[in-house]
Design a protein around this motif. Structure first.
Motif, PDB file in Angstrom:
ATOM      1  N   SER A   6       3.425   6.942   8.699  1.00 54.85           N
ATOM      2  CA  SER A   6       3.922   6.719  10.059  1.00 54.85           C
ATOM      3  C   SER A   6       3.243   5.528  10.735  1.00 54.85           C
ATOM      4  O   SER A   6       3.735   5.041  11.751  1.00 54.85           O
ATOM      5  N   VAL A   7       2.143   5.031  10.189  1.00 56.61           N
ATOM      6  CA  VAL A   7       1.507   3.837  10.760  1.00 56.61           C
ATOM      7  C   VAL A   7       2.277   2.568  10.412  1.00 56.61           C
ATOM      8  O   VAL A   7       2.139   1.550  11.089  1.00 56.61           O
ATOM      9  N   ALA A   8       3.071   2.603   9.347  1.00 58.30           N
ATOM     10  CA  ALA A   8       3.806   1.417   8.907  1.00 58.30           C
ATOM     11  C   ALA A   8       4.672   0.877  10.040  1.00 58.30           C
ATOM     12  O   ALA A   8       5.405   1.620  10.684  1.00 58.30           O
ATOM     13  N   GLY A   9       4.539  -0.396  10.282  1.00 55.01           N
ATOM     14  CA  GLY A   9       5.310  -1.051  11.338  1.00 55.01           C
ATOM     15  C   GLY A   9       4.657  -1.020  12.706  1.00 55.01           C
ATOM     16  O   GLY A   9       5.146  -1.631  13.641  1.00 55.01           O
ATOM     17  N   ARG A  10       3.535  -0.330  12.842  1.00 53.62           N
ATOM     18  CA  ARG A  10       2.866  -0.218  14.147  1.00 53.62           C
ATOM     19  C   ARG A  10       1.712  -1.205  14.262  1.00 53.62           C
ATOM     20  O   ARG A  10       0.976  -1.425  13.306  1.00 53.62           O
ATOM     21  N   SER A  11       1.547  -1.717  15.449  1.00 53.71           N
ATOM     22  CA  SER A  11       0.420  -2.606  15.740  1.00 53.71           C
ATOM     23  C   SER A  11      -0.834  -1.774  15.983  1.00 53.71           C
ATOM     24  O   SER A  11      -0.764  -0.547  16.180  1.00 53.71           O
ATOM     25  N   ALA A  12      -1.974  -2.442  15.986  1.00 52.18           N
ATOM     26  CA  ALA A  12      -3.238  -1.753  16.259  1.00 52.18           C
ATOM     27  C   ALA A  12      -3.209  -1.106  17.638  1.00 52.18           C
ATOM     28  O   ALA A  12      -3.658   0.030  17.811  1.00 52.18           O
ATOM     29  N   GLU A  13      -2.672  -1.791  18.617  1.00 49.98           N
ATOM     30  CA  GLU A  13      -2.623  -1.242  19.980  1.00 49.98           C
ATOM     31  C   GLU A  13      -1.713  -0.018  20.043  1.00 49.98           C
ATOM     32  O   GLU A  13      -2.023   0.959  20.726  1.00 49.98           O
ATOM     33  N   ILE A  81      -6.978   6.073   2.867  1.00 47.48           N
ATOM     34  CA  ILE A  81      -5.553   6.137   2.574  1.00 47.48           C
ATOM     35  C   ILE A  81      -4.981   4.763   2.888  1.00 47.48           C
ATOM     36  O   ILE A  81      -5.093   4.275   4.016  1.00 47.48           O
ATOM     37  N   TRP A  82      -4.406   4.125   1.893  1.00 45.35           N
ATOM     38  CA  TRP A  82      -3.810   2.801   2.048  1.00 45.35           C
ATOM     39  C   TRP A  82      -2.297   2.946   2.157  1.00 45.35           C
ATOM     40  O   TRP A  82      -1.672   3.589   1.318  1.00 45.35           O
ATOM     41  N   VAL A  83      -1.707   2.357   3.185  1.00 46.62           N
ATOM     42  CA  VAL A  83      -0.260   2.341   3.364  1.00 46.62           C
ATOM     43  C   VAL A  83       0.153   0.891   3.136  1.00 46.62           C
ATOM     44  O   VAL A  83      -0.150   0.016   3.941  1.00 46.62           O
ATOM     45  N   VAL A  84       0.813   0.651   1.987  1.00 45.36           N
ATOM     46  CA  VAL A  84       1.041  -0.719   1.522  1.00 45.36           C
ATOM     47  C   VAL A  84       2.507  -0.947   1.167  1.00 45.36           C
ATOM     48  O   VAL A  84       3.222  -0.029   0.778  1.00 45.36           O
ATOM     49  N   PRO A  85       2.944  -2.216   1.250  1.00 42.66           N
ATOM     50  CA  PRO A  85       4.314  -2.541   0.868  1.00 42.66           C
ATOM     51  C   PRO A  85       4.457  -2.645  -0.650  1.00 42.66           C
ATOM     52  O   PRO A  85       3.461  -2.690  -1.386  1.00 42.66           O
ATOM     53  N   ALA A  86       5.684  -2.722  -1.119  1.00 49.28           N
ATOM     54  CA  ALA A  86       5.957  -2.813  -2.548  1.00 49.28           C
ATOM     55  C   ALA A  86       5.347  -4.064  -3.170  1.00 49.28           C
ATOM     56  O   ALA A  86       4.977  -4.058  -4.338  1.00 49.28           O
ATOM     57  N   TYR A 101       5.350   1.862   1.231  1.00 52.37           N
ATOM     58  CA  TYR A 101       6.479   1.927   2.154  1.00 52.37           C
ATOM     59  C   TYR A 101       7.450   0.820   1.803  1.00 52.37           C
ATOM     60  O   TYR A 101       7.103  -0.148   1.150  1.00 52.37           O
ATOM     61  N   GLU A 102       8.673   0.964   2.209  1.00 49.91           N
ATOM     62  CA  GLU A 102       9.721  -0.051   1.951  1.00 49.91           C
ATOM     63  C   GLU A 102       9.883  -0.925   3.161  1.00 49.91           C
ATOM     64  O   GLU A 102       9.827  -0.521   4.262  1.00 49.91           O
TER      65      GLU A 102
END
Length: 102
Positions: A6-13, A81-86, A101-102
């Protein structure tokens, strides 16, 4: 922690605000760790029972091309936990759980 992607696409703020809204102190600061690109931004979370830090990287550098962001969630219960692109390079060399994540 039930859906780290769920963090994918979100900024730090945006991530910090989610923790603030839940009653935790969250501070956003530029990463100063040596040996990195210096592009990452840290979200430091105080008093959360699991999440201690979320690193937001905009992409570019050795792991991904520019514009292909990734996130590293540091926890006290599940490690990193790493959330990474393809197109993430070097995932097999990271310590922790890899979620794509896609």
């Amino acid at each position: 922690m039930n859906s780290p992607q769920s963090v994918a696409g979100r900024s730090a703020e945006e991530i910090a605000q989610v923790f603030r809204d839940a009653g935790y102190d969250a501070t956003v600061e530029q990463s100063t760790k040596k040996g990195t690109s210096g592009n990452a931004v840290q979200v430091r979370i105080d008093r959360h029972p699991e999440v201690t830090n979320v690193q937001v990287h905009p992409g570019g550098g050795r792991h991904t091309p520019a514009g292909s962001p990734y996130w590293k969630i540091s926890t006290s219960t599940k490690g990193k936990i790493w959330v990474v692109p393809a197109d993430f390079k070097g995932a097999d060399q990271l310590n922790g759980t890899i979620i794509r994540y896609e």
